[in-house]
Scaffold this motif. Structure first.
Motif, PDB file in Angstrom:
ATOM      1  N   TYR A   1       0.859  -1.183   0.000  1.00 35.95           N
ATOM      2  CA  TYR A   1       0.000   0.000   0.000  1.00 35.95           C
ATOM      3  C   TYR A   1       0.894   1.232   0.000  1.00 35.95           C
ATOM      4  O   TYR A   1       1.733   1.402   0.888  1.00 35.95           O
ATOM      5  CB  TYR A   1      -0.900  -0.029   1.241  1.00 35.95           C
ATOM      6  CG  TYR A   1      -1.715   1.227   1.477  1.00 35.95           C
ATOM      7  CD1 TYR A   1      -2.439   1.835   0.459  1.00 35.95           C
ATOM      8  CD2 TYR A   1      -1.784   1.796   2.751  1.00 35.95           C
ATOM      9  CE1 TYR A   1      -3.187   2.982   0.690  1.00 35.95           C
ATOM     10  CE2 TYR A   1      -2.542   2.942   2.987  1.00 35.95           C
ATOM     11  CZ  TYR A   1      -3.238   3.524   1.951  1.00 35.95           C
ATOM     12  OH  TYR A   1      -3.989   4.660   2.172  1.00 35.95           O
ATOM     13  N   LEU A   2       0.745   2.071  -1.009  1.00 33.84           N
ATOM     14  CA  LEU A   2       1.552   3.284  -1.106  1.00 33.84           C
ATOM     15  C   LEU A   2       1.034   4.306  -0.109  1.00 33.84           C
ATOM     16  O   LEU A   2      -0.135   4.707  -0.173  1.00 33.84           O
ATOM     17  CB  LEU A   2       1.481   3.852  -2.534  1.00 33.84           C
ATOM     18  CG  LEU A   2       2.309   3.152  -3.612  1.00 33.84           C
ATOM     19  CD1 LEU A   2       3.755   3.012  -3.163  1.00 33.84           C
ATOM     20  CD2 LEU A   2       1.749   1.814  -4.003  1.00 33.84           C
ATOM     21  N   SER A   3       1.894   4.688   0.813  1.00 34.07           N
ATOM     22  CA  SER A   3       1.466   5.564   1.902  1.00 34.07           C
ATOM     23  C   SER A   3       2.672   6.212   2.561  1.00 34.07           C
ATOM     24  O   SER A   3       3.704   5.569   2.750  1.00 34.07           O
ATOM     25  CB  SER A   3       0.710   4.718   2.938  1.00 34.07           C
ATOM     26  OG  SER A   3       0.782   5.314   4.212  1.00 34.07           O
ATOM     27  N   PRO A   4       2.558   7.487   2.927  1.00 32.83           N
ATOM     28  CA  PRO A   4       3.682   8.157   3.603  1.00 32.83           C
ATOM     29  C   PRO A   4       4.011   7.544   4.961  1.00 32.83           C
ATOM     30  O   PRO A   4       5.042   7.874   5.542  1.00 32.83           O
ATOM     31  CB  PRO A   4       3.197   9.606   3.776  1.00 32.83           C
ATOM     32  CG  PRO A   4       1.928   9.729   3.041  1.00 32.83           C
ATOM     33  CD  PRO A   4       1.411   8.365   2.738  1.00 32.83           C
TER      34      PRO A   4
ATOM     35  N   ARG B   1      -6.866   6.966  -2.400  1.00 29.46           N
ATOM     36  CA  ARG B   1      -7.215   8.371  -2.673  1.00 29.46           C
ATOM     37  C   ARG B   1      -7.832   8.953  -1.406  1.00 29.46           C
ATOM     38  O   ARG B   1      -7.993   8.250  -0.413  1.00 29.46           O
ATOM     39  CB  ARG B   1      -8.205   8.455  -3.843  1.00 29.46           C
ATOM     40  CG  ARG B   1      -7.544   8.235  -5.193  1.00 29.46           C
ATOM     41  CD  ARG B   1      -7.087   9.566  -5.783  1.00 29.46           C
ATOM     42  NE  ARG B   1      -5.968   9.404  -6.712  1.00 29.46           N
ATOM     43  CZ  ARG B   1      -5.436  10.408  -7.394  1.00 29.46           C
ATOM     44  NH1 ARG B   1      -5.921  11.635  -7.287  1.00 29.46           N
ATOM     45  NH2 ARG B   1      -4.404  10.219  -8.172  1.00 29.46           N
ATOM     46  N   TYR B   2      -8.216  10.188  -1.439  1.00 27.99           N
ATOM     47  CA  TYR B   2      -8.833  10.867  -0.281  1.00 27.99           C
ATOM     48  C   TYR B   2      -7.872  10.794   0.916  1.00 27.99           C
ATOM     49  O   TYR B   2      -6.669  10.914   0.737  1.00 27.99           O
ATOM     50  CB  TYR B   2     -10.206  10.265   0.039  1.00 27.99           C
ATOM     51  CG  TYR B   2     -11.007   9.912  -1.192  1.00 27.99           C
ATOM     52  CD1 TYR B   2     -11.367  10.907  -2.109  1.00 27.99           C
ATOM     53  CD2 TYR B   2     -11.365   8.605  -1.483  1.00 27.99           C
ATOM     54  CE1 TYR B   2     -12.088  10.599  -3.258  1.00 27.99           C
ATOM     55  CE2 TYR B   2     -12.087   8.294  -2.642  1.00 27.99           C
ATOM     56  CZ  TYR B   2     -12.442   9.289  -3.505  1.00 27.99           C
ATOM     57  OH  TYR B   2     -13.133   8.983  -4.633  1.00 27.99           O
ATOM     58  N   GLU B   3      -8.429  10.569   2.110  1.00 31.45           N
ATOM     59  CA  GLU B   3      -7.570  10.533   3.305  1.00 31.45           C
ATOM     60  C   GLU B   3      -6.872   9.181   3.469  1.00 31.45           C
ATOM     61  O   GLU B   3      -6.006   9.032   4.341  1.00 31.45           O
ATOM     62  CB  GLU B   3      -8.387  10.844   4.562  1.00 31.45           C
ATOM     63  CG  GLU B   3      -9.077  12.208   4.531  1.00 31.45           C
ATOM     64  CD  GLU B   3      -8.109  13.343   4.208  1.00 31.45           C
ATOM     65  OE1 GLU B   3      -7.073  13.444   4.880  1.00 31.45           O
ATOM     66  OE2 GLU B   3      -8.408  14.112   3.276  1.00 31.45           O
ATOM     67  N   GLY B   4      -7.258   8.205   2.662  1.00 26.49           N
ATOM     68  CA  GLY B   4      -6.657   6.884   2.761  1.00 26.49           C
ATOM     69  C   GLY B   4      -7.697   5.798   2.918  1.00 26.49           C
ATOM     70  O   GLY B   4      -8.877   6.017   2.615  1.00 26.49           O
TER      71      GLY B   4
ATOM     72  N   SER C   1       6.438   4.072   1.282  1.00 30.22           N
ATOM     73  CA  SER C   1       6.323   5.493   0.956  1.00 30.22           C
ATOM     74  C   SER C   1       7.331   5.871  -0.125  1.00 30.22           C
ATOM     75  O   SER C   1       8.434   5.347  -0.172  1.00 30.22           O
ATOM     76  CB  SER C   1       6.593   6.329   2.210  1.00 30.22           C
ATOM     77  OG  SER C   1       6.655   7.706   1.883  1.00 30.22           O
TER      78      SER C   1
ATOM     79  N   PHE D   1       6.424  13.511   1.709  1.00 27.95           N
ATOM     80  CA  PHE D   1       5.581  14.569   1.144  1.00 27.95           C
ATOM     81  C   PHE D   1       4.226  13.945   0.880  1.00 27.95           C
ATOM     82  O   PHE D   1       4.090  12.723   0.939  1.00 27.95           O
ATOM     83  CB  PHE D   1       6.182  15.122  -0.159  1.00 27.95           C
ATOM     84  CG  PHE D   1       6.713  14.048  -1.077  1.00 27.95           C
ATOM     85  CD1 PHE D   1       8.053  13.734  -1.100  1.00 27.95           C
ATOM     86  CD2 PHE D   1       5.846  13.338  -1.903  1.00 27.95           C
ATOM     87  CE1 PHE D   1       8.540  12.728  -1.919  1.00 27.95           C
ATOM     88  CE2 PHE D   1       6.329  12.347  -2.737  1.00 27.95           C
ATOM     89  CZ  PHE D   1       7.683  12.035  -2.748  1.00 27.95           C
ATOM     90  N   VAL D   2       3.239  14.773   0.622  1.00 27.48           N
ATOM     91  CA  VAL D   2       1.877  14.254   0.463  1.00 27.48           C
ATOM     92  C   VAL D   2       1.428  14.363  -0.988  1.00 27.48           C
ATOM     93  O   VAL D   2       1.383  15.451  -1.565  1.00 27.48           O
ATOM     94  CB  VAL D   2       0.883  15.012   1.380  1.00 27.48           C
ATOM     95  CG1 VAL D   2      -0.518  14.425   1.239  1.00 27.48           C
ATOM     96  CG2 VAL D   2       1.342  14.952   2.831  1.00 27.48           C
ATOM     97  N   LEU D   3       1.097  13.222  -1.555  1.00 28.93           N
ATOM     98  CA  LEU D   3       0.549  13.151  -2.904  1.00 28.93           C
ATOM     99  C   LEU D   3      -0.969  13.152  -2.822  1.00 28.93           C
ATOM    100  O   LEU D   3      -1.551  12.957  -1.755  1.00 28.93           O
ATOM    101  CB  LEU D   3       1.030  11.868  -3.591  1.00 28.93           C
ATOM    102  CG  LEU D   3       2.543  11.736  -3.798  1.00 28.93           C
ATOM    103  CD1 LEU D   3       2.898  10.320  -4.236  1.00 28.93           C
ATOM    104  CD2 LEU D   3       3.025  12.747  -4.821  1.00 28.93           C
TER     105      LEU D   3
ATOM    106  N   GLY E   1      -2.054   7.365  -4.415  1.00 30.02           N
ATOM    107  CA  GLY E   1      -0.912   6.468  -4.486  1.00 30.02           C
ATOM    108  C   GLY E   1      -0.429   6.168  -5.898  1.00 30.02           C
ATOM    109  O   GLY E   1       0.641   5.565  -6.065  1.00 30.02           O
TER     110      GLY E   1
END
Ligand code: 4HQ
Length: 245
Positions: free
Chosen positions: A86-89, A114-117, A132, A136-138, A141
């Motif tokens: 899962y692509l996530s910071p 997408r959205y908040e996750g 990640s 930084f915030v995309l 994902g």
């Protein structure tokens, strides 16, 4: 031969292959070195409006992707080879070691939020690893997934036209790249370092190593420390570097 398998779960399947359909990755996709399957998470919605998100319990801004919908999408690709990421910071930052590890396997499944996750329960239930692209915030994902795929794809055997260009570059040695130059030898009053025109391969190697070490020490103390602590076990460039210091 079976292609290296990339499976991407996303609300925006139209984003793929995107840039991965061009250049070397596009050629490798066309020749079957790797395969790409996108899964539209919305296809697994359960209500008549095809809802994939809802408001967060406890309040707060934005929307959260529903666990039932994401879980059904994941269930549909359970038999694909390789890990689900899962692509996530919040995950450990992608590095060359993970890229190489994935490339050495049979493929990967990438979950793009997408959205908040995504509702935490589906991540917990399936024990999904998070990765990640950086601090930084995309907006989603997908671009991180493409970057991750690019980094692994270029390591697949047979991906490169000229295989040689792989091993001397950043991160395979643990050093940043030395500076590159091409013709013209003199341009705008600026000359290419004479050693590179000398034809003396040992001197060129030593100069490049020195440059790579200086740049790494100056710009990335974190990489420099790791490099200095990695005596032995490294590749030829690194070993050469250690004995040259
Ligand atoms: N996002 N590396 C939030 C990222 C990201 C990153 C993807 C934004 C997930 C829910 N992904 N969504 N940085 O910023 O991978």
């Amino acid at each position: 031969m079976t292609p290296w398998s990339a499976t991407v779960l996303t609300l925006f399947p139209e984003m793929f292959p995107g840039p991965l359909g061009l250049s070397l990755s596009g050629k490798a996709l066309a020749t079957g070195l790797w395969s790409l399957e996108t899964v539209n998470i919305r296809d697994f919605a359960v209500d008549k409006h095809n809802t994939v998100d809802d408001t967060p319990f406890g309040g707060g801004p934005g929307m959260v992707m529903r666990p039932d919908v994401v879980d059904a999408a994941l269930a549909s690709v359970e038999d694909r080879p390789g890990p689900v990421l899962y692509l996530s910071p919040r995950g450990p930052v992608l590095d060359q070691a993970l890229s190489a590890e994935l490339a050495a396997g049979d493929g990967v499944t990438l979950l793009c939020g997408r959205y908040e996750g995504i509702d935490q329960r589906v991540l917990d239930k399936r024990n999904i690893r998070e990765v990640s692209l950086g601090d930084f915030v995309l907006s989603g994902g997908e671009l991180a997934a493409m970057a991750l795929l690019d980094a692994s794809l270029r390591l697949l055997p047979g991906y490169m036209g000229a295989e040689a260009s792989l091993d001397e570059e950043s991160f395979s040695s643990g050093l940043l790249e030395y500076p590159h130059f091409t013709r013209p030898a003199s341009w705008d009053g600026l000359d290419v370092p004479a050693v590179l025109l000398s034809g003396h391969h040992e001197n060129i190697r030593a100069w490049r190593l020195e440059q790579a070490e200086r740049i790494t020490r100056d710009r990335r103390p974190d990489l420099w420390a790791r490099y200095c602590g990695q005596e032995g076990g490294g590749d030829e460039i690194a070993k050469g570097a250690m004995s040259a210091r």
